[in-house]
Design an enzyme around this catalytic site. Structure first.
Site, PDB file in Angstrom:
ATOM      1  N   LYS A 120       8.993  11.212-105.899  1.00  0.00           N
ATOM      2  CA  LYS A 120       9.104  10.244-106.996  1.00  0.00           C
ATOM      3  C   LYS A 120       9.666   8.889-106.565  1.00  0.00           C
ATOM      4  CE  LYS A 120       9.437  13.823-110.521  1.00  0.00           C
ATOM      5  NZ  LYS A 120      10.393  14.627-111.292  1.00  0.00           N
ATOM      6  N   ASP A 168      16.035   1.256 -97.166  1.00  0.00           N
ATOM      7  CA  ASP A 168      15.868   2.173 -98.298  1.00  0.00           C
ATOM      8  C   ASP A 168      14.904   1.565 -99.306  1.00  0.00           C
ATOM      9  OD1 ASP A 168      17.550   4.168 -97.481  1.00  0.00           O
ATOM     10  OD2 ASP A 168      18.840   4.097 -99.257  1.00  0.00           O
ATOM     11  N   GLU A 172      23.227   8.870 -92.009  1.00  0.00           N
ATOM     12  CA  GLU A 172      24.235   7.811 -92.107  1.00  0.00           C
ATOM     13  C   GLU A 172      25.448   8.136 -91.236  1.00  0.00           C
ATOM     14  OE1 GLU A 172      25.060   5.225 -95.760  1.00  0.00           O
ATOM     15  OE2 GLU A 172      26.617   6.760 -95.878  1.00  0.00           O
TER      16      GLU A 172
HETATM   17  C1  5GW Z   1      17.139  11.523-101.442  1.00  0.00           C
HETATM   18  C2  5GW Z   1      18.204  12.325-101.823  1.00  0.00           C
HETATM   19  C3  5GW Z   1      17.993  13.496-102.518  1.00  0.00           C
HETATM   20  C4  5GW Z   1      16.721  13.865-102.819  1.00  0.00           C
HETATM   21  C5  5GW Z   1      15.639  13.051-102.442  1.00  0.00           C
HETATM   22  C6  5GW Z   1      15.833  11.876-101.731  1.00  0.00           C
HETATM   23  C7  5GW Z   1      14.699  11.032-101.299  1.00  0.00           C
HETATM   24  C8  5GW Z   1      14.912   9.904-100.494  1.00  0.00           C
HETATM   25  C9  5GW Z   1      13.359  11.319-101.679  1.00  0.00           C
HETATM   26  O1  5GW Z   1      13.042  12.299-102.391  1.00  0.00           O
HETATM   27  N1  5GW Z   1      12.342  10.495-101.271  1.00  0.00           N
HETATM   28  C10 5GW Z   1      12.588   9.397-100.471  1.00  0.00           C
HETATM   29  O2  5GW Z   1      11.645   8.671-100.127  1.00  0.00           O
HETATM   30  N2  5GW Z   1      13.866   9.128-100.052  1.00  0.00           N
HETATM   31  C11 5GW Z   1      14.068   7.971 -99.147  1.00  0.00           C
HETATM   32  O3  5GW Z   1      15.340   8.038 -98.529  1.00  0.00           O
HETATM   33  C12 5GW Z   1      14.011   6.640 -99.859  1.00  0.00           C
HETATM   34  O4  5GW Z   1      13.520   5.630 -98.982  1.00  0.00           O
HETATM   35  C13 5GW Z   1      15.473   6.399-100.143  1.00  0.00           C
HETATM   36  O5  5GW Z   1      15.750   5.043-100.414  1.00  0.00           O
HETATM   37  C14 5GW Z   1      16.124   6.907 -98.884  1.00  0.00           C
HETATM   38  C15 5GW Z   1      17.592   7.318 -99.001  1.00  0.00           C
HETATM   39  O6  5GW Z   1      17.820   8.125-100.144  1.00  0.00           O
HETATM   40  P1  5GW Z   1      18.629   7.542-101.374  1.00  0.00           P
HETATM   41  O7  5GW Z   1      18.242   6.112-101.579  1.00  0.00           O
HETATM   42  O8  5GW Z   1      18.468   8.436-102.565  1.00  0.00           O
HETATM   43  O9  5GW Z   1      20.124   7.612-100.885  1.00  0.00           O
HETATM   44  P2  5GW Z   1      21.326   6.694-101.407  1.00  0.00           P
HETATM   45  O10 5GW Z   1      22.493   7.085-100.551  1.00  0.00           O
HETATM   46  O11 5GW Z   1      20.941   5.249-101.217  1.00  0.00           O
HETATM   47  O12 5GW Z   1      21.524   7.013-102.878  1.00  0.00           O
HETATM   48 MN    MN Z   2      19.202   4.201-101.348  1.00  0.00          MN
END
Ligand code: 5GW
Ligand code: MN
Length: 353
Positions: free
Chosen positions: A125, A211, A303
Site C-alpha cells: 500500500k 523513503d 537504520e
Molecule cells: C514498513 C513498516 C511496516 C510495514 C510495512 C512497511 C513498508 C515500508 C511497506 O509495506 N512498503 C514499503 O514500501 N516500505 C518502504 O520502506 C517505504 O519506502 C517506506 O518509506 C520505507 C520505510 O518504512 P516506513 O516509512 O514505514 O518507516 P518509518 O520509520 O519512516 O515510519
Molecule cells: Mn518513512
C-alpha cells in the site's frame, strides 16, 4: 666440470638468490596485510563492520571550479549561523539553511554534468505515497540537473505517470510482495547494492536512497552532494546520545555501546558517491545477514546498521533535520526551512503487519 656447466650453475644460483630475495620481499608485504586483517578479526567480538580501505578519487568531489562572471554576496568569515553547529568534530560540514550559496554551488556543479540516482521503495500500500513524492521531487529535488528515479514496487501497474522535466526519468523495477515488511527491509540494502553494480556504474555519479512516505517542500540540491552523506534524524537531534535508539545488544553487528556514537542518523534518507553508497549497502547487508543467521533483528533494522556504519565510517557531509523532518512535528526555531518531510500515515491502513 666443463666451463659451460659452470656458467649454467652460476646463472641458476643467481636466479635462485633473486627468487629468494623476491619471496622475502613479497611475504613481508603480505604479512603487513595479514596483520591488518587480524586486527579486525580481533575486534570481531565487538561486532565491528568489516573494514576496507576505499580510495575514492572522484573528479566531482576534488576540483571545484567557479565562473568569473558570477557575482554573489560576499561570504563572511566572522558572521553566520550561531544557533546551530555547522561542522562535525571530524570537520564535515553540517548543512543548514544560511550556510551555503545555492547559486554558487549550482554553477560549480553544472559543468560537471552529473547524474543523480534515487532509489525509492513503494511495496504494497505504500504505492499511494509515490505520486506526491515524485511530483514534489520534480519541484524541489536537483531542479535543472539529471535525475534518474528507480522505483522498486510489487505493483508496477499502479505507478503514476508523472510529467518529468528534460533529463529526468523514472524506471520501475519489480520486487516480490511480502506480508512481513522486515523481509523486504532486509533485502533493501541488497537491492541497492545490486542496482549500483548492474545499472549505475559508469552512468550515475551520486545516489540518494529515500523513503517514499515523504515529500519535498523546499530545495534539496547540490549543497547535499558529498562522498558519504547522512541525514540527522529529526526526533533525536537535541538528545544525549545515551537516549539514541541504537542497537544495544553486543551480539548484534549493529551494536553501538553507551558512550559511543556521534549523532542518530535516519534510515529514511542517505546517499553520496556511488562507490561510497555501494560499500555502505554491501556492509550493512552483510551485517544484517550475519545477525539473521544467529537470530538477531536489530532494533530499527537497517537504520540500526546504518548508524553503526556511519559511526565507524564518518560521513563526509551531514545534512541537518531540514532534510528529513516529520509532518506531525512542529517546526523548531533552528529549522528555518523544511526541505523534505515524512507525511503523517495511518499505520493500520498501510502496513501489512
Ligand atoms: C514498513 C513498516 C511496516 C510495514 C510495512 C512497511 C513498508 C515500508 C511497506 O509495506 N512498503 C514499503 O514500501 N516500505 C518502504 O520502506 C517505504 O519506502 C517506506 O518509506 C520505507 C520505510 O518504512 P516506513 O516509512 O514505514 O518507516 P518509518 O520509520 O519512516 O515510519
Ligand atoms: Mn518513512
Amino acid at each position: 666440470m666443463p666451463p659451460l656447466n659452470g656458467k649454467i650453475v652460476t646463472v641458476v644460483l643467481f636466479i635462485a638468490v633473486l627468487l629468494g630475495v623476491l619471496y622475502c620481499y613479497i611475504s613481508q608485504s603480505y604479512r603487513v596485510v595479514l596483520s591488518f586483517e587480524e586486527r579486525f578479526k580481533a575486534s570481531d567480538k565487538e561486532a565491528r563492520p568489516p573494514q576496507e580501505v576505499v580510495v575514492t578519487l572522484s573528479r566531482h568531489e576534488l576540483h571545484l571550479v567557479s565562473q568569473d562572471y558570477l557575482r554573489y554576496k560576499q561570504p563572511s568569515i566572522v558572521q553566520g549561523r550561531t544557533d546551530v553547529v555547522t561542522v562535525t568534530p571530524w570537520l564535515a560540514p553540517v548543512v543548514w539553511e544560511g550556510t551555503f550559496n545555492p547559486g554558487l554551488l549550482d554553477t560549480i556543479y553544472r559543468p560537471k554534468n552529473i547524474t543523480v540516482a534515487v532509489t525509492v521503495f513503494a511495496v504494497g500500500k505504500y504505492i499511494m505515497f509515490l505520486k506526491n513524492f515524485l511530483e514534489t521531487a520534480e519541484q524541489h529535488f536537483f531542479v535543472g540537473f539529471r535525475v534518474h528515479f528507480y522505483v522498486f514496487t510489487d505493483r508496477p501497474n499502479e505507478v503514476p505517470q508523472i510529467k518529468m522535466a528534460a533529463g529526468r526519468q523514472v524506471t520501475v523495477m519489480s520486487v516480490p510482495s511480502s506480508n512481513r515488511w522486515q523481509e523486504i527491509s532486509a533485502r533493501r540494502m541488497e537491492i541497492i547494492q545490486t542496482l549500483i553494480e548492474q545499472k549505475l556504474e559508469n552512468y550515475c555519479d551520486y545516489i540518494f536512497c529515500l523513503d517514499v512516505d515523504s515529500k519535498f517542500h523546499g530545495r534539496w540540491g547540490t549543497e547535499s552532494l558529498g562522498g558519504l552523506v547522512a541525514v540527522i534524524h529529526p526526533g533525536y537531534y537535541r538528545d544525549e546520545r545515551s537516549r539514541f535508539p541504537y542497537e544495544r545488544r553486543p551480539a548484534s553487528r549493529a551494536y553501538v555501546a553507551h558512550g559511543e556514537g556521534d549523532f542518530y542518523y535516519c534510515g529514511g534518507a542517505f546517499g553520496g558517491l556511488l562507490q561510497e553508497v555501494h560499500l555502505l549497502a554491501r556492509t550493512c547487508r552483510e551485517n544484517f545477514e550475519a545477525d539473521a543467521k544467529v537470530g538477531i533483528e536489530a532494533a530499527w533494522q537497517e537504520e540500526s546498521h546504518l548508524n553503526r556504519y556511519m559511526w565507524i565510517n564518518k560521513p563526509s557531509k551531514v545534512l541537518s533535520p531540514e532534510y528529513l523532518w516529520q509532518d506531525f512535528k512542529s517546526r523548531n526555531s533552528e529549522v528555518q526551512i523544511i526541505r523534505f518531510s515524512g507525511v503523517v500515515k495511518n499505520y493500520a491502513d498501510i502496513r501489512p503487519n
